[in-house]
Structure formats: structure tokens, C-alpha cells
Enzyme design. Structure first.
Site, PDB file in Angstrom:
ATOM      1  CB  CYS A 112     -26.880  26.399  83.289  1.00 45.14           C
ATOM      2  SG  CYS A 112     -26.237  27.128  81.756  1.00 45.14           S
ATOM      3  CB  CYS A 115     -26.862  31.239  80.129  1.00 48.44           C
ATOM      4  SG  CYS A 115     -26.798  29.778  79.085  1.00 48.44           S
ATOM      5  CB  SER A 116     -30.646  30.078  82.626  1.00 47.94           C
ATOM      6  OG  SER A 116     -31.071  30.442  81.327  1.00 47.94           O
ATOM      7  CB  CYS A 117     -28.647  25.156  79.691  1.00 46.63           C
ATOM      8  SG  CYS A 117     -28.022  26.178  78.338  1.00 46.63           S
TER       9      CYS A 117
END
Lengths: 204, 85
Positions: A112, A115-117
Site C-alpha cells: 500500500c 498508507c498501509s491498507c
């Protein structure tokens, strides 16, 4: 550039203490405004950790390895297929699950970059490296270099596809069933599946 | 961050705990609670984190970025405002 990297990676003790105090202040204010209680926050974490487990991802993969019809349904509509196993993906917000299959000459890697999906329900809490600036910046530019840092070698002839997750779409890698596992039960197969194998930073 | 240079090698921690500090778990819970109770949306949260000034963003740890986003949305959405009677 190392000054950027160091700062971005782990917070210093000082800034961590500062953040801890900000959190305390914020929670107290929200509690005073009757928005939430500390107990509700504790329960939120406990329930998340109890339900979001890499074992869920392993169950999905093992089922796909033993059941071709399930595999087809999983690749066609990830949400509906995992729901068959009683797994609910709507953890933060409704998300669509897209499962991408490794095969001969084809490897998949998930990142991702924004961000950090991450498919939390299927993989549990995400590791720090997945959320790091180093992984997010480089996975799309140098996936083989990233894999090498995990000790994972993918032959030069194998095409690597990198999938960039979004708020709405989460990806899960369906690894190839390892050779010589024909006699294993579904439960035994589950035990072979690793979290990193489902992100694509490891082979299974 | 996709494609950017200069962020060094990965640091891979084996047997990593879900959270490294108690406040990180609190931040995680706060965000989840706010999202689930409809105080803000996931897109709004992502936008709030991504609109941090770049220098601040790069200097902050992952959950410090989240904390910044939550604090900002709590302010912007008036979550702490006392509702009339």
C-alpha cells in the site's frame, strides 16, 4: 538520506512519551464528552486481536488448494468466497477483496504505497515493515530487491505483479500449492501457509 | 511514497508484537472506534494523515501519524463540542 530513514522508522523514546501523553489527553477529553469509554477502547483492541488472524488467510488458501470450485469462486469474488468460511471482511469499512493467484511464471506482491491498507481480517495486525516508508516506496520500483531482503528468490523469468492496495480494494496472494503435498489434509495444508506467503514476500 | 528513493533497507523484526507501546494500541482502538461509530470515514482519515506537512510526516512514526490524523479530525468534526441540551 539516512537522517530521513532513521526518523521515519521508529519513534524515539522522547517522541513516544509525547505521543503517550497526547493519547491520554485525547482519551480523557473524549470520555468527558461522552463519546467513548476506556473500556470500550480496550474491548475494541481485544476483539480485533481475537478475530483478525493469519489463520483466517491460511484457511482460505488451504480450501482453495483442495477445492477447485472454491478456488474459482475465490478468484471471481473474494468477499463472497471468504464469507462461505464465516470470515467477515467489513472490519473498518466495507472493502472488496481481490485474490491474486501465483502460478508458473507468475508471482504477486502486495503493498500500500499511500498508507498501509491490508486485509487485516485475513492476516491479523500488519507488521511494521509493511507500514514502513522503505517497503512502501521500493516495492513498486524494485520488487526483486525487496524479495531478496526477505531471502526470497524468484527466477528472472517469473513475472512479478505488484498490487497497490486502496481504501476500497484489498489484495491477498494465493500461493501455489507446494509440490509433494498431495497426501496432506486441509488442516495440514493450513499449517504450511505463512503470513508473508499471503503478502507475496515469501513463497509457500 | 511509491517509487521514491532514499528510504534505505527494510527492518524486519521476527516475532513482532501487534503493538510496540500501549499508546499505539490505544491509537489503533481510537481510530477503529471513530470509524465504526461514523465520526469520520476512512477516506477522511487517510486524507488527514496524508495532509501532514512533509517534514513532520517523515519524522513521525506510523502511529504518531495516525494520532495526528485522529486529533485533526476530532477538531474538524467538532467531536468534543457539547451538544445543546
Amino acid at each position: 538520506m539516512s537522517h530521513v530513514h532513521d526518523g521515519a522508522h521508529e519513534s524515539s523514546h522522547e517522541s513516544s512519551a509525547g505521543a503517550a501523553n497526547r493519547v491520554k489527553t485525547l482519551v480523557a477529553a473524549l470520555e468527558a464528552a461522552n463519546v467513548l469509554t476506556e473500556r470500550e477502547l480496550d474491548e475494541t483492541v481485544e476483539s480485533f486481536l481475537a478475530h483478525a488472524q493469519p489463520a483466517n488467510g491460511a484457511r482460505v488458501v488451504a480450501r482453495a488448494w483442495v477445492d477447485d470450485a472454491f478456488r474459482e469462486r475465490l478468484l471471481a469474488d473474494g468477499n463472497a468466497a471468504v464469507a462461505e468460511l464465516g470470515i467477515d471482511l467489513a472490519h473498518w469499512a466495507p472493502v472488496r477483496l481481490r485474490v491474486v493467484a501465483n502460478g508458473p511464471g507468475r508471482h504477486n506482491l502486495i503493498v500500500c504505497t499511500l498508507c498501509s491498507c491490508y486485509p487485516l481480517a485475513l492476516l491479523g495486525p500488519s507488521p511494521t515493515w509493511y507500514k514502513s516508508d522503505a517497503y512502501r516506496s521500493r516495492a513498486v520500483r524494485d520488487p526483486r530487491g525487496i524479495l531478496a531482503e526477505f531471502g526470497t528468490h524468484v527466477d528472472a523469468g517469473v513475472e512479478i505483479t505488484v498490487w497497490d492496495s486502496t481504501a476500497e480494494v484489498r489484495y491477498l496472494v494465493l500461493p501455489e500449492r507446494p509440490a509433494g503435498t498431495e497426501s496432506l489434509s486441509e488442516t495440514e495444508l493450513e499449517a504450511l501457509v505463512t503470513r508473508n506467503g499471503l503478502i507475496g514476500t515469501a513463497l509457500v | 511514497m511509491g517509487g521514491q528513493h532514499g528510504f534505505g533497507s527494510l527492518q524486519i523484526e521476527s516475532g513482532e508484537p501487534p503493538f510496540h507501546h500501549e499508546w499505539e494500541a490505544r491509537v489503533f482502538a481510537l481510530n477503529r472506534f471513530m470509524l465504526r461509530s461514523g465520526r469520520y470515514t476512512l477516506d477522511e482519515f487517510r486524507a488527514a494523515v496524508e495532509s501532514m506537512p512533509p517534514a513532520e510526516y517523515l519524522a513521525a512514526s506510523y502511529y504518531e501519524r495516525w494520532l495526528h490524523g485522529i486529533e485533526r479530525l476530532v477538531r474538524e468534526k467538532g467531536v468534543l463540542d457539547v451538544r445543546p441540551g
